[in-house]
Design a protein around this motif. Structure first.
Motif, PDB file in Angstrom:
ATOM      1  N   VAL A 132      -6.799   6.586   3.980  1.00  9.79           N
ATOM      2  CA  VAL A 132      -7.031   5.917   5.407  1.00  9.79           C
ATOM      3  C   VAL A 132      -5.652   6.545   5.713  1.00  9.79           C
ATOM      4  O   VAL A 132      -4.781   5.598   4.750  1.00  9.79           O
ATOM      5  CB  VAL A 132      -7.272   4.355   5.373  1.00  9.79           C
ATOM      6  CG1 VAL A 132      -7.133   3.670   6.510  1.00  9.79           C
ATOM      7  CG2 VAL A 132      -8.872   4.298   5.281  1.00  9.79           C
ATOM      8  N   ILE A 133      -5.491   6.730   6.814  1.00  9.94           N
ATOM      9  CA  ILE A 133      -3.786   6.894   7.247  1.00  9.94           C
ATOM     10  C   ILE A 133      -3.746   6.044   8.411  1.00  9.94           C
ATOM     11  O   ILE A 133      -4.026   6.369  10.094  1.00  9.94           O
ATOM     12  CB  ILE A 133      -3.598   8.349   7.600  1.00  9.94           C
ATOM     13  CG1 ILE A 133      -3.544   8.917   6.345  1.00  9.94           C
ATOM     14  CG2 ILE A 133      -2.094   8.227   8.176  1.00  9.94           C
ATOM     15  CD1 ILE A 133      -2.895  10.238   6.468  1.00  9.94           C
ATOM     16  N   HIS A 134      -2.757   4.894   8.408  1.00  8.62           N
ATOM     17  CA  HIS A 134      -2.317   4.210   9.589  1.00  8.62           C
ATOM     18  C   HIS A 134      -1.231   4.850  10.514  1.00  8.62           C
ATOM     19  O   HIS A 134       0.294   4.952   9.599  1.00  8.62           O
ATOM     20  CB  HIS A 134      -2.281   2.655   9.630  1.00  8.62           C
ATOM     21  CG  HIS A 134      -3.121   2.675   8.819  1.00  8.62           C
ATOM     22  ND1 HIS A 134      -4.142   1.753   7.931  1.00  8.62           N
ATOM     23  CD2 HIS A 134      -4.541   2.306   9.616  1.00  8.62           C
ATOM     24  CE1 HIS A 134      -4.888   1.598   7.725  1.00  8.62           C
ATOM     25  NE2 HIS A 134      -5.575   1.536   9.287  1.00  8.62           N
ATOM     26  N   VAL A 176      -4.640   4.168   0.718  1.00 10.75           N
ATOM     27  CA  VAL A 176      -4.272   4.132   2.424  1.00 10.75           C
ATOM     28  C   VAL A 176      -2.798   4.464   2.609  1.00 10.75           C
ATOM     29  O   VAL A 176      -1.907   3.560   1.850  1.00 10.75           O
ATOM     30  CB  VAL A 176      -4.556   2.580   2.621  1.00 10.75           C
ATOM     31  CG1 VAL A 176      -4.102   2.143   4.569  1.00 10.75           C
ATOM     32  CG2 VAL A 176      -6.156   2.025   2.776  1.00 10.75           C
ATOM     33  N   VAL A 177      -2.689   4.687   4.073  1.00 15.86           N
ATOM     34  CA  VAL A 177      -0.952   5.103   4.205  1.00 15.86           C
ATOM     35  C   VAL A 177      -0.598   5.283   5.344  1.00 15.86           C
ATOM     36  O   VAL A 177      -1.677   5.270   6.493  1.00 15.86           O
ATOM     37  CB  VAL A 177      -0.443   6.745   3.329  1.00 15.86           C
ATOM     38  CG1 VAL A 177       0.488   7.376   3.264  1.00 15.86           C
ATOM     39  CG2 VAL A 177      -1.191   7.150   2.684  1.00 15.86           C
ATOM     40  N   ARG A 178       0.634   4.974   5.522  1.00 13.79           N
ATOM     41  CA  ARG A 178       1.583   4.106   6.666  1.00 13.79           C
ATOM     42  C   ARG A 178       2.407   5.598   7.240  1.00 13.79           C
ATOM     43  O   ARG A 178       3.079   6.492   6.159  1.00 13.79           O
ATOM     44  CB  ARG A 178       2.044   3.476   6.838  1.00 13.79           C
ATOM     45  CG  ARG A 178       1.037   2.259   7.311  1.00 13.79           C
ATOM     46  CD  ARG A 178       1.535   0.562   6.712  1.00 13.79           C
ATOM     47  NE  ARG A 178       2.417   1.268   4.982  1.00 13.79           N
ATOM     48  CZ  ARG A 178       3.216   0.291   4.629  1.00 13.79           C
ATOM     49  NH1 ARG A 178       3.709  -0.339   5.302  1.00 13.79           N
ATOM     50  NH2 ARG A 178       3.201   0.064   3.233  1.00 13.79           N
ATOM     51  N   VAL A 179       2.551   6.443   7.950  1.00 11.71           N
ATOM     52  CA  VAL A 179       3.145   7.711   9.100  1.00 11.71           C
ATOM     53  C   VAL A 179       3.543   6.186   9.795  1.00 11.71           C
ATOM     54  O   VAL A 179       3.516   6.096  10.761  1.00 11.71           O
ATOM     55  CB  VAL A 179       2.427   8.162   9.323  1.00 11.71           C
ATOM     56  CG1 VAL A 179       3.474   9.007  10.491  1.00 11.71           C
ATOM     57  CG2 VAL A 179       2.030   9.139   8.430  1.00 11.71           C
ATOM     58  N   THR A 245      -0.461   6.221  -1.794  1.00 10.51           N
ATOM     59  CA  THR A 245      -1.065   4.818  -1.842  1.00 10.51           C
ATOM     60  C   THR A 245       0.077   4.203  -1.070  1.00 10.51           C
ATOM     61  O   THR A 245       0.775   3.830  -2.090  1.00 10.51           O
ATOM     62  CB  THR A 245      -2.384   4.965  -2.472  1.00 10.51           C
ATOM     63  OG1 THR A 245      -3.306   3.853  -1.116  1.00 10.51           O
ATOM     64  CG2 THR A 245      -1.953   3.872  -3.524  1.00 10.51           C
ATOM     65  N   GLY A 246      -0.610   3.050  -0.644  1.00 13.68           N
ATOM     66  CA  GLY A 246       0.719   1.742  -0.143  1.00 13.68           C
ATOM     67  C   GLY A 246       1.745   1.759   0.449  1.00 13.68           C
ATOM     68  O   GLY A 246       2.649   0.898   0.691  1.00 13.68           O
ATOM     69  N   ALA A 247       2.062   3.826   0.731  1.00 16.90           N
ATOM     70  CA  ALA A 247       3.389   3.482   1.557  1.00 16.90           C
ATOM     71  C   ALA A 247       3.439   4.065   2.353  1.00 16.90           C
ATOM     72  O   ALA A 247       2.595   4.256   3.410  1.00 16.90           O
ATOM     73  CB  ALA A 247       4.014   4.913   0.459  1.00 16.90           C
ATOM     74  N   GLU A 248       4.674   4.002   3.407  1.00 18.74           N
ATOM     75  CA  GLU A 248       5.051   3.488   4.745  1.00 18.74           C
ATOM     76  C   GLU A 248       5.923   5.037   4.972  1.00 18.74           C
ATOM     77  O   GLU A 248       7.395   5.178   4.274  1.00 18.74           O
ATOM     78  CB  GLU A 248       5.314   2.669   5.724  1.00 18.74           C
ATOM     79  CG  GLU A 248       5.263   2.863   6.943  1.00 18.74           C
ATOM     80  CD  GLU A 248       5.465   2.357   7.874  1.00 18.74           C
ATOM     81  OE1 GLU A 248       5.545   1.815   8.679  1.00 18.74           O
ATOM     82  OE2 GLU A 248       5.378   0.885   7.090  1.00 18.74           O
ATOM     83  N   TYR A 249       5.706   6.698   5.344  1.00 15.08           N
ATOM     84  CA  TYR A 249       6.445   7.848   5.375  1.00 15.08           C
ATOM     85  C   TYR A 249       6.582   7.329   6.655  1.00 15.08           C
ATOM     86  O   TYR A 249       6.620   7.663   7.825  1.00 15.08           O
ATOM     87  CB  TYR A 249       5.733   8.680   5.263  1.00 15.08           C
ATOM     88  CG  TYR A 249       5.260   9.079   3.999  1.00 15.08           C
ATOM     89  CD1 TYR A 249       6.310   9.621   2.963  1.00 15.08           C
ATOM     90  CD2 TYR A 249       4.448   7.850   3.252  1.00 15.08           C
ATOM     91  CE1 TYR A 249       6.076   9.634   0.995  1.00 15.08           C
ATOM     92  CE2 TYR A 249       4.364   8.354   1.233  1.00 15.08           C
ATOM     93  CZ  TYR A 249       5.227   8.693   0.185  1.00 15.08           C
ATOM     94  OH  TYR A 249       5.007   8.611  -0.319  1.00 15.08           O
TER      95      TYR A 249
END
Length: 259
Positions: A132-134, A176-179, A245-249
């Motif tokens: 999942v990418i938010h 689950v990762v954030r961009v 996972t769990g990180a924001e890039y």
């Protein structure tokens, strides 16, 4: 040499994939071999009907319809990319933001991700894996008080929700990762630059500089290209990023001035 990223056979849902970074992400995933379904309120003529579902994701019914379409057309989802976002809030600072405006900003920038995850992530867990990418925004740490307070707050909520979700489902096989993009050179943002340029009596480059100055500057001197955002998303969705996972890039050309 094998391709660095191969998404052959992956079943992918990309929200808001008809223009801008969303469209670039859809095109790249298709090029990498994925089966891609995308969604928006209306289908542009260039997008095949078989790979599109028309829905309003600001409603619970719209999210349910998209989840059902993903099951019907793809048989489930391996990768879920939440691109949907934006703001229609007026300028004028916090006092110009009515309850309706706050509701609209959260209905667009937070609730669709929450609802689609609730529909589809349990199925990822059941099948043994998924990603999942938010897509959040640098404004969750760099809000612009004149006009984006509610948008920034909604994106900050999405980021916090995403981190919590990652802690819950990563042990069950779902990453689950954030961009977090800064200014992206989409068609709509370039129209804004043109409008600002006209108001200021300058050219397009001058209009771009006005936007960059409002952000405190972009060290690389330009906004990100939609394709660059898509490249980052594709990498994070691939097996090359299997331990992330769990990180924001952040992808903002250096806009955020702090560590």
């Amino acid at each position: 040499m094998a391709d660095f990223i191969d998404l052959t056979g992956k079943r992918v849902l990309v929200t808001a994939g008809t223009k801008g970074a969303g469209a670039a992400t859809v095109q790249l995933f298709q090029h990498l071999g994925a089966q891609v379904l995308t969604t928006a309120r209306s289908r542009p003529p260039h997008i095949p009907q078989a790979s599109f579902v028309e829905a309003d994701l600001t409603t619970e019914a719209g999210c349910k319809a998209v989840a059902m379409a993903a099951r019907k057309h793809l048989g489930g989802i391996d990768i879920l990319v939440h691109m949907l976002g934006g703001s229609t809030a007026p300028a004028g600072g916090f006092s110009a933001l009515s309850d309706d405006v706050w509701d609209q900003e959260f209905s667009l920038n937070l609730y669709p991700a929450v609802r689609l995850d609730r529909q589809l992530v349990p199925e990822m867990i059941a099948q043994g894996g998924g990603v999942v990418i938010h897509v959040t925004s640098i404004q969750n740490v760099l809000p612009l008080p004149e006009s984006t307070t509610a948008y920034a707050a909604a994106k900050a909520a999405l980021s916090t929700y995403s981190k919590s979700l990652s802690k819950e489902v990563s042990p069950k096989g779902v990453r689950v990762v954030r961009v977090s993009p800064g200014w992206i050179a989409t068609e709509s943002s370039l129209h804004l630059a043109e409008r600002l340029a006209k108001q200021a009596g300058t050219d397009l480059e001058g209009g771009k500089k006005i936007i960059m100055d409002s952000l405190g500057g972009i060290p690389i001197g330009r906004p990100a290209k939609p394709e660059e955002v898509a490249n980052l998303i594709a990498f994070l969705a691939s097996e090359r990023a299997a331990s992330i996972t769990g990180a924001e890039y952040t992808i903002d050309g250096g806009t955020v001035p702090t560590v």
